[in-house]
Motif scaffolding. Structure first.
Motif, PDB file in Angstrom:
ATOM      1  N   GLY A  27      -2.184 -11.233  -0.629  1.00  0.00           N
ATOM      2  CA  GLY A  27      -3.109 -10.221  -1.125  1.00  0.00           C
ATOM      3  C   GLY A  27      -2.604  -8.820  -0.856  1.00  0.00           C
ATOM      4  O   GLY A  27      -1.588  -8.606  -0.181  1.00  0.00           O
ATOM      5  N   VAL A  28      -3.352  -7.835  -1.345  1.00  0.00           N
ATOM      6  CA  VAL A  28      -2.930  -6.441  -1.224  1.00  0.00           C
ATOM      7  C   VAL A  28      -3.004  -5.935   0.209  1.00  0.00           C
ATOM      8  O   VAL A  28      -2.144  -5.164   0.659  1.00  0.00           O
ATOM      9  CB  VAL A  28      -3.772  -5.549  -2.166  1.00  0.00           C
ATOM     10  CG1 VAL A  28      -5.252  -5.601  -1.812  1.00  0.00           C
ATOM     11  CG2 VAL A  28      -3.267  -4.113  -2.152  1.00  0.00           C
ATOM     12  N   ASP A  29      -4.015  -6.355   0.970  1.00  0.00           N
ATOM     13  CA  ASP A  29      -4.189  -5.831   2.325  1.00  0.00           C
ATOM     14  C   ASP A  29      -3.049  -6.242   3.255  1.00  0.00           C
ATOM     15  O   ASP A  29      -2.485  -5.408   3.973  1.00  0.00           O
ATOM     16  CB  ASP A  29      -5.531  -6.294   2.901  1.00  0.00           C
ATOM     17  CG  ASP A  29      -6.707  -5.710   2.139  1.00  0.00           C
ATOM     18  OD1 ASP A  29      -6.593  -4.577   1.644  1.00  0.00           O
ATOM     19  OD2 ASP A  29      -7.745  -6.393   2.052  1.00  0.00           O
ATOM     20  N   SER A  30      -2.716  -7.520   3.262  1.00  0.00           N
ATOM     21  CA  SER A  30      -1.649  -7.970   4.150  1.00  0.00           C
ATOM     22  C   SER A  30      -0.300  -7.410   3.715  1.00  0.00           C
ATOM     23  O   SER A  30       0.588  -7.194   4.547  1.00  0.00           O
ATOM     24  CB  SER A  30      -1.600  -9.500   4.202  1.00  0.00           C
ATOM     25  OG  SER A  30      -1.372 -10.056   2.925  1.00  0.00           O
ATOM     26  N   ALA A  31      -0.135  -7.136   2.410  1.00  0.00           N
ATOM     27  CA  ALA A  31       1.119  -6.548   1.924  1.00  0.00           C
ATOM     28  C   ALA A  31       1.308  -5.145   2.481  1.00  0.00           C
ATOM     29  O   ALA A  31       2.376  -4.795   2.995  1.00  0.00           O
ATOM     30  CB  ALA A  31       1.118  -6.522   0.402  1.00  0.00           C
ATOM     31  N   VAL A  32       0.264  -4.332   2.403  1.00  0.00           N
ATOM     32  CA  VAL A  32       0.354  -2.960   2.912  1.00  0.00           C
ATOM     33  C   VAL A  32       0.452  -2.953   4.436  1.00  0.00           C
ATOM     34  O   VAL A  32       1.171  -2.131   5.022  1.00  0.00           O
ATOM     35  CB  VAL A  32      -0.850  -2.131   2.432  1.00  0.00           C
ATOM     36  CG1 VAL A  32      -0.861  -0.747   3.080  1.00  0.00           C
ATOM     37  CG2 VAL A  32      -0.819  -1.993   0.911  1.00  0.00           C
ATOM     38  N   ALA A  33      -0.228  -3.890   5.097  1.00  0.00           N
ATOM     39  CA  ALA A  33      -0.139  -3.973   6.561  1.00  0.00           C
ATOM     40  C   ALA A  33       1.303  -4.251   6.990  1.00  0.00           C
ATOM     41  O   ALA A  33       1.816  -3.622   7.928  1.00  0.00           O
ATOM     42  CB  ALA A  33      -1.072  -5.071   7.078  1.00  0.00           C
ATOM     43  N   ALA A  34       1.975  -5.174   6.311  1.00  0.00           N
ATOM     44  CA  ALA A  34       3.365  -5.479   6.642  1.00  0.00           C
ATOM     45  C   ALA A  34       4.254  -4.262   6.408  1.00  0.00           C
ATOM     46  O   ALA A  34       5.135  -3.945   7.226  1.00  0.00           O
ATOM     47  CB  ALA A  34       3.852  -6.653   5.798  1.00  0.00           C
ATOM     48  N   ARG A  38      -5.157   0.320  -1.854  1.00  0.00           N
ATOM     49  CA  ARG A  38      -4.731  -0.124  -3.195  1.00  0.00           C
ATOM     50  C   ARG A  38      -3.793   0.905  -3.835  1.00  0.00           C
ATOM     51  O   ARG A  38      -2.805   0.545  -4.477  1.00  0.00           O
ATOM     52  CB  ARG A  38      -5.948  -0.359  -4.073  1.00  0.00           C
ATOM     53  CG  ARG A  38      -6.700  -1.648  -3.757  1.00  0.00           C
ATOM     54  CD  ARG A  38      -7.541  -2.099  -4.942  1.00  0.00           C
ATOM     55  NE  ARG A  38      -8.254  -3.343  -4.651  1.00  0.00           N
ATOM     56  CZ  ARG A  38      -7.738  -4.550  -4.782  1.00  0.00           C
ATOM     57  NH1 ARG A  38      -6.473  -4.680  -5.191  1.00  0.00           N
ATOM     58  NH2 ARG A  38      -8.437  -5.638  -4.505  1.00  0.00           N
ATOM     59  N   GLN A  39      -4.107   2.182  -3.654  1.00  0.00           N
ATOM     60  CA  GLN A  39      -3.245   3.218  -4.223  1.00  0.00           C
ATOM     61  C   GLN A  39      -1.858   3.167  -3.590  1.00  0.00           C
ATOM     62  O   GLN A  39      -0.836   3.292  -4.281  1.00  0.00           O
ATOM     63  CB  GLN A  39      -3.873   4.593  -4.009  1.00  0.00           C
ATOM     64  CG  GLN A  39      -3.044   5.730  -4.598  1.00  0.00           C
ATOM     65  CD  GLN A  39      -3.701   7.085  -4.410  1.00  0.00           C
ATOM     66  OE1 GLN A  39      -4.858   7.180  -4.003  1.00  0.00           O
ATOM     67  NE2 GLN A  39      -2.967   8.150  -4.708  1.00  0.00           N
ATOM     68  N   GLU A  40      -1.821   2.976  -2.273  1.00  0.00           N
ATOM     69  CA  GLU A  40      -0.539   2.882  -1.577  1.00  0.00           C
ATOM     70  C   GLU A  40       0.263   1.682  -2.069  1.00  0.00           C
ATOM     71  O   GLU A  40       1.482   1.765  -2.264  1.00  0.00           O
ATOM     72  CB  GLU A  40      -0.762   2.788  -0.072  1.00  0.00           C
ATOM     73  CG  GLU A  40       0.524   2.701   0.733  1.00  0.00           C
ATOM     74  CD  GLU A  40       0.283   2.653   2.224  1.00  0.00           C
ATOM     75  OE1 GLU A  40       1.161   2.137   2.954  1.00  0.00           O
ATOM     76  OE2 GLU A  40      -0.788   3.128   2.684  1.00  0.00           O
ATOM     77  N   ALA A  41      -0.418   0.556  -2.292  1.00  0.00           N
ATOM     78  CA  ALA A  41       0.266  -0.635  -2.787  1.00  0.00           C
ATOM     79  C   ALA A  41       0.886  -0.365  -4.158  1.00  0.00           C
ATOM     80  O   ALA A  41       2.017  -0.786  -4.440  1.00  0.00           O
ATOM     81  CB  ALA A  41      -0.707  -1.800  -2.864  1.00  0.00           C
ATOM     82  N   VAL A  80       0.765  -6.888  -6.362  1.00  0.00           N
ATOM     83  CA  VAL A  80      -0.570  -7.315  -5.925  1.00  0.00           C
ATOM     84  C   VAL A  80      -1.542  -6.146  -5.803  1.00  0.00           C
ATOM     85  O   VAL A  80      -2.678  -6.331  -5.354  1.00  0.00           O
ATOM     86  CB  VAL A  80      -0.491  -8.054  -4.566  1.00  0.00           C
ATOM     87  CG1 VAL A  80       0.300  -9.339  -4.706  1.00  0.00           C
ATOM     88  CG2 VAL A  80       0.103  -7.148  -3.491  1.00  0.00           C
ATOM     89  N   ALA A  81      -1.135  -4.961  -6.205  1.00  0.00           N
ATOM     90  CA  ALA A  81      -1.970  -3.773  -6.020  1.00  0.00           C
ATOM     91  C   ALA A  81      -3.346  -3.926  -6.655  1.00  0.00           C
ATOM     92  O   ALA A  81      -4.341  -3.414  -6.134  1.00  0.00           O
ATOM     93  CB  ALA A  81      -1.261  -2.543  -6.581  1.00  0.00           C
ATOM     94  N   ARG A  82      -3.432  -4.642  -7.762  1.00  0.00           N
ATOM     95  CA  ARG A  82      -4.716  -4.821  -8.458  1.00  0.00           C
ATOM     96  C   ARG A  82      -5.274  -6.234  -8.295  1.00  0.00           C
ATOM     97  O   ARG A  82      -6.247  -6.602  -8.956  1.00  0.00           O
ATOM     98  CB  ARG A  82      -4.550  -4.498  -9.950  1.00  0.00           C
ATOM     99  CG  ARG A  82      -4.185  -3.049 -10.229  1.00  0.00           C
ATOM    100  CD  ARG A  82      -4.117  -2.778 -11.726  1.00  0.00           C
ATOM    101  NE  ARG A  82      -3.788  -1.389 -12.002  1.00  0.00           N
ATOM    102  CZ  ARG A  82      -4.669  -0.391 -12.027  1.00  0.00           C
ATOM    103  NH1 ARG A  82      -5.950  -0.656 -11.808  1.00  0.00           N
ATOM    104  NH2 ARG A  82      -4.300   0.835 -12.286  1.00  0.00           N
ATOM    105  N   LYS A  83      -4.681  -7.016  -7.435  1.00  0.00           N
ATOM    106  CA  LYS A  83      -5.142  -8.391  -7.244  1.00  0.00           C
ATOM    107  C   LYS A  83      -6.542  -8.392  -6.619  1.00  0.00           C
ATOM    108  O   LYS A  83      -6.800  -7.676  -5.651  1.00  0.00           O
ATOM    109  CB  LYS A  83      -4.165  -9.139  -6.335  1.00  0.00           C
ATOM    110  CG  LYS A  83      -4.431 -10.621  -6.209  1.00  0.00           C
ATOM    111  CD  LYS A  83      -3.307 -11.293  -5.414  1.00  0.00           C
ATOM    112  CE  LYS A  83      -3.508 -12.789  -5.292  1.00  0.00           C
ATOM    113  NZ  LYS A  83      -2.388 -13.441  -4.565  1.00  0.00           N
ATOM    114  N   PRO A  84      -7.470  -9.183  -7.137  1.00  0.00           N
ATOM    115  CA  PRO A  84      -8.831  -9.210  -6.583  1.00  0.00           C
ATOM    116  C   PRO A  84      -8.835  -9.688  -5.134  1.00  0.00           C
ATOM    117  O   PRO A  84      -8.002 -10.498  -4.723  1.00  0.00           O
ATOM    118  CB  PRO A  84      -9.569 -10.200  -7.491  1.00  0.00           C
ATOM    119  CG  PRO A  84      -8.737 -10.310  -8.721  1.00  0.00           C
ATOM    120  CD  PRO A  84      -7.322 -10.083  -8.294  1.00  0.00           C
TER     121      PRO A  84
END
Length: 360
Positions: free
Chosen positions: A10-17, A177-180, A187-191
């Motif tokens: 998902g988008v959150d774990s992607a940006v966290a990494a 989401r903007q950062e992604a 995955v920036a727009r993934k629900p």
């Protein structure tokens, strides 16, 4: 530090990494395979752990240039989360599987394996903050109140918090989401996924019936004791439920009825009017403290649902039991749910509700 970034796809774990990497840490991405028979594609926003999700996580890791692995924890997830969920409902209780997953999978099985392999900690995309306090690291609410996930992290102890990183806790979801998108993540727009993740179609009663079968019993008026209907199993009901009772208002003075209690040993579901739902005293066990445990009576805030409102409360802790007196009555609190205690934005700890009542 060497850090495992739990990457769900998902988008959150992607940006966290990505943020952990930007902070200078040695990051390795890990996707947890939690399903014994993972679907190829998501069926809805509720589902997770599909092959599609694993592929999304891998593509983010490739873009970041970090190693990526899939760790198979399906057997433990089935035992510690799914089976626990089923048995709790069979016993007439209402569990929160997200808390169990965080406690037993992400910050027990995952963290333990990471430490055994020489890593220093685990980073996730949860919206919560870890701040330094006078007694060590403290768990606090996220900056974004709409995304705050401190409730489902209230099962973490001080040792686990010392090894946990939540890089998104100080951000708003829109900014993430903007950062992604700016990083070029697909995955920036993934629900967002929603719990319960292993009940992808959202039909909890159907899922439980497939696991437990039908266990017929009686619907009983909580005041008169009169049998007013029948049901196919107590696992299909939880306190506060109004829909799906199979009752006609015309048979019950026209007033809507709610589930006000579940008596699993006698296969009885107790129904009553809305005024019977409010409770202001909770008793809890399975205490989990995010720092030094409180003793005696303390004034705190209490939250009984992941997206519920915090209520002023006092809590009395004695041995392995906590008694929480709420400042006002709250409807639909069931044994099996978790009550998470706060001091300001800080999470003090949590307990599993074992009984509810009303103060005299």
């Amino acid at each position: 530090m060497r850090v495992v970034a739990a990457m769900s796809g998902g988008v959150d774990s992607a940006v966290a990494a990505a943020r952990m990497l930007d902070a200078g840490h040695d990051v390795v991405g890990v996707h947890l395979a939690l399903s014994r028979s993972a679907a190829t594609l998501r069926e809805s926003a509720r589902g997770c752990c599909t092959l599609e999700d694993a592929g999304d996580a891998r593509r983010v890791a490739d873009r970041l240039g970090i190693p990526f692995y899939v760790w198979d924890l399906a057997e433990r997830f089935e035992r510690d989360v799914v089976e626990d969920f089923v048995q709790e409902y069979a016993a007439g209780r209402t569990p929160n599987p997200c808390l169990r997953c965080n406690e037993r999978i992400k910050f027990a099985a995952l963290l333990d394996k990471a430490l055994a392999l020489g890593f220093d900690g685990v980073a996730t995309g949860h919206y919560a903050r870890v701040l330094e306090g006078p007694s060590g690291r403290e768990l606090h609410r996220a900056v974004d109140p709409d995304k705050d996930q401190s409730y489902v992290l209230g099962v973490l102890d001080a040792d686990q918090l010392a090894r946990a990183f939540f890089p998104l806790g100080g951000s708003l979801k829109a900014a993430v989401r903007q950062e992604a998108a700016e990083r070029g993540f697909a995955v920036a727009r993934k629900p967002d996924s929603h719990d319960i993740c292993f009940v992808a179609d959202g039909d909890t009663r159907g899922f439980l019936t497939r696991r437990l079968g039908e266990r017929p019993g009686e619907l009983v008026d909580a005041v008169s004791g009169k049998v007013v209907g029948e049901h196919a199993g107590v696992h299909g009901f939880t306190v506060g439920q109004r829909r799906g009772l199979g009752l006609e208002r015309s048979r019950l003075d026209g007033e809507p009825r709610y589930v006000v209690g579940v008596d699993a040993p006698r296969a009885r579901v107790l129904v009553g009017t809305a005024d019977l739902l409010g409770v202001d005293v909770l008793e809890g066990a399975h205490l989990r403290w995010c720092g030094p445990p409180p003793w005696g009576e303390v004034v705190l805030g209490a939250q009984v649902r992941a997206h519920g409102e915090e209520v002023p409360a006092s809590a009395t802790v004695a041995e392995e039991v906590v008694r929480v007196r709420l400042g006002r009555r709250v409807r639909g609190v069931a044994p099996g749910q978790s009550v998470v205690l706060y001091e300001g934005s800080r999470v003090v700890g949590s307990a599993t509700v074992t009984a509810t009542s009303r103060a005299a």
